[in-house]
Design a protein around this motif. Sequence first.
Motif, short mmCIF file in Angstrom:
data_model
loop_
_atom_site.label_atom_id
_atom_site.label_comp_id
_atom_site.label_asym_id
_atom_site.label_seq_id
_atom_site.Cartn_x
_atom_site.Cartn_y
_atom_site.Cartn_z
N PRO A 35 12.92 -32.80 29.11
CA PRO A 35 11.75 -31.70 29.10
C PRO A 35 11.41 -31.64 27.40
CG PRO A 35 13.71 -30.39 29.34
CD PRO A 35 14.37 -31.83 29.49
N ASN A 36 11.92 -32.07 26.58
CA ASN A 36 11.70 -32.13 25.13
C ASN A 36 11.25 -33.15 24.51
OD1 ASN A 36 13.28 -29.33 24.87
ND2 ASN A 36 15.28 -30.39 25.22
N ASP A 37 10.83 -34.15 25.45
CA ASP A 37 10.25 -35.47 24.72
C ASP A 37 8.93 -35.31 24.48
OD1 ASP A 37 9.65 -37.94 24.17
OD2 ASP A 37 9.87 -38.74 26.35
N GLN A 38 8.44 -35.18 23.30
CA GLN A 38 7.25 -35.05 22.58
C GLN A 38 6.61 -36.17 22.14
OE1 GLN A 38 5.62 -31.93 23.03
NE2 GLN A 38 7.52 -31.28 24.16
N ARG A 39 6.92 -37.25 22.60
CA ARG A 39 6.20 -38.37 22.14
C ARG A 39 4.89 -38.82 22.77
NH1 ARG A 39 10.56 -42.77 23.40
NH2 ARG A 39 10.71 -41.40 25.35
N PHE A 40 3.83 -38.86 21.82
CA PHE A 40 2.77 -39.02 22.36
C PHE A 40 1.91 -40.20 21.70
CE2 PHE A 40 3.81 -35.13 24.43
CZ PHE A 40 3.08 -35.00 25.67
N GLY A 41 0.87 -40.81 22.17
CA GLY A 41 0.26 -41.89 21.40
C GLY A 41 -1.30 -42.14 22.18
N LEU A 42 -1.60 -43.25 21.51
CA LEU A 42 -3.15 -43.64 22.02
C LEU A 42 -2.96 -45.29 22.62
CD1 LEU A 42 -5.81 -42.24 21.62
CD2 LEU A 42 -6.19 -43.91 19.64
N THR A 43 -3.44 -45.38 23.82
CA THR A 43 -3.45 -46.60 24.54
C THR A 43 -4.60 -47.15 25.12
OG1 THR A 43 -1.10 -46.13 25.01
CG2 THR A 43 -1.79 -47.96 26.31
N LEU A 44 -4.80 -48.25 24.99
CA LEU A 44 -5.85 -49.18 25.63
C LEU A 44 -5.36 -49.66 26.82
CD1 LEU A 44 -9.23 -49.26 25.23
CD2 LEU A 44 -8.47 -51.39 24.20
N SER A 95 -6.08 -33.99 18.39
CA SER A 95 -7.06 -33.12 17.62
C SER A 95 -7.05 -33.87 16.30
CB SER A 95 -6.69 -31.85 17.67
OG SER A 95 -5.57 -31.41 16.94
N LYS A 96 -6.21 -34.61 15.63
CA LYS A 96 -6.35 -35.12 14.31
C LYS A 96 -6.87 -36.27 14.00
CE LYS A 96 -2.36 -32.32 12.64
NZ LYS A 96 -0.76 -32.13 12.34
N ILE A 97 -7.38 -36.90 15.26
CA ILE A 97 -8.05 -38.17 15.14
C ILE A 97 -9.57 -38.10 15.70
CG2 ILE A 97 -5.77 -39.32 15.39
CD1 ILE A 97 -7.02 -40.16 18.03
N SER A 98 -10.16 -39.05 15.03
CA SER A 98 -11.67 -39.12 15.99
C SER A 98 -11.87 -40.18 16.80
CB SER A 98 -12.84 -39.44 14.70
OG SER A 98 -13.92 -39.66 15.30
N VAL A 99 -11.95 -39.80 18.08
CA VAL A 99 -12.03 -40.55 19.14
C VAL A 99 -13.25 -41.39 19.01
CG1 VAL A 99 -12.31 -40.77 21.57
CG2 VAL A 99 -10.60 -39.04 20.71
N ASN A 100 -14.27 -40.86 18.52
CA ASN A 100 -15.62 -41.70 18.51
C ASN A 100 -15.39 -42.83 17.55
OD1 ASN A 100 -16.96 -40.15 20.21
ND2 ASN A 100 -17.69 -38.63 18.63
N TYR A 102 -12.47 -44.43 16.96
CA TYR A 102 -11.81 -45.32 17.68
C TYR A 102 -12.71 -46.13 18.73
CZ TYR A 102 -7.31 -44.00 15.64
OH TYR A 102 -6.40 -43.54 14.51
N SER A 103 -13.28 -45.36 19.42
CA SER A 103 -14.09 -45.79 20.51
C SER A 103 -15.06 -46.87 20.08
CB SER A 103 -14.91 -45.05 21.24
OG SER A 103 -13.97 -43.97 21.89
N ASP A 104 -15.85 -46.80 18.72
CA ASP A 104 -16.69 -47.75 18.04
C ASP A 104 -16.15 -49.00 17.89
OD1 ASP A 104 -18.67 -45.79 18.19
OD2 ASP A 104 -18.40 -45.16 16.00
N ILE A 105 -14.90 -48.95 17.30
CA ILE A 105 -14.14 -50.16 16.94
C ILE A 105 -13.80 -51.18 18.24
CG2 ILE A 105 -11.98 -51.19 16.05
CD1 ILE A 105 -11.85 -48.59 13.89
N ILE A 106 -13.50 -50.43 19.38
CA ILE A 106 -12.94 -50.84 20.70
C ILE A 106 -14.01 -51.49 20.97
CG2 ILE A 106 -12.19 -50.53 22.75
CD1 ILE A 106 -10.44 -48.38 21.55
N SER A 107 -15.45 -50.91 21.14
CA SER A 107 -16.56 -51.43 21.61
C SER A 107 -17.02 -52.55 20.89
CB SER A 107 -17.68 -50.38 21.52
OG SER A 107 -17.42 -49.05 22.55
#
Length: 229
Positions: A35-44, A95-100, A102-107
Amino acid sequence: MHRENLNQLYGNLHDKTSIEILKGNYFIDELIDSPNDQRFGLTLLIRPSEKIKIEIENFLNKSKEIEPEEYYYPKSDMHITVLSIISCHSDFNISKISVNQYSDIISKSFNEVENFEIEFKGITLSNSGVLIKGFPTNDSLNNLRDNLRSNFKKEDLENSIDSRYSISTAHITTIRFRKKLKNPKNFLIFLEQYKNYNFGTLKVENIELVSNDWYLREKNVKKLNQFII
């Protein structure tokens, strides 16, 4: 990667890992139930179709009869990783990254990427679990990955692309080892029946950008954007 090379890679992985499993040399993931696993990230990622998920689920239900204590991915969590943009770590905060941004680069990275399908045929092994083998029908997935790598290198945005390994396959992770296998020999004999099993072909129509935990559990996945091919 061409199909012959991909098939050879999957085959070598299967043969090498089978030997190690019989020796007891495989990775048991002790964080799966933490329950203490706090690993999160960003994936396509790409989601398999319902039909393919059902085929995989049937395979997993039979696997459970032999090794009931392992971690089996539910249908809701099944996926193909296109690229791990930010590998999961405990300090990640969406909350510390700009999703927009990242989305622009991916697009932009979809330029000149053609439509493609992925054929899921057979299983292979890694030192941490069982994978469904995926075979893209053309070079589009490789081209998309290369475009993403190139475009992110030009930008000053947090990413950890290829920091763990350079992804070149199109597999679906379905089982993770969380306990010592009760009967590894019987388990490997069972898996042999699925070495070339046809789980179906997916026409890739959209790709998702998500924030996620290490295991892509539905309750911890937030869909941030969707890109139509």
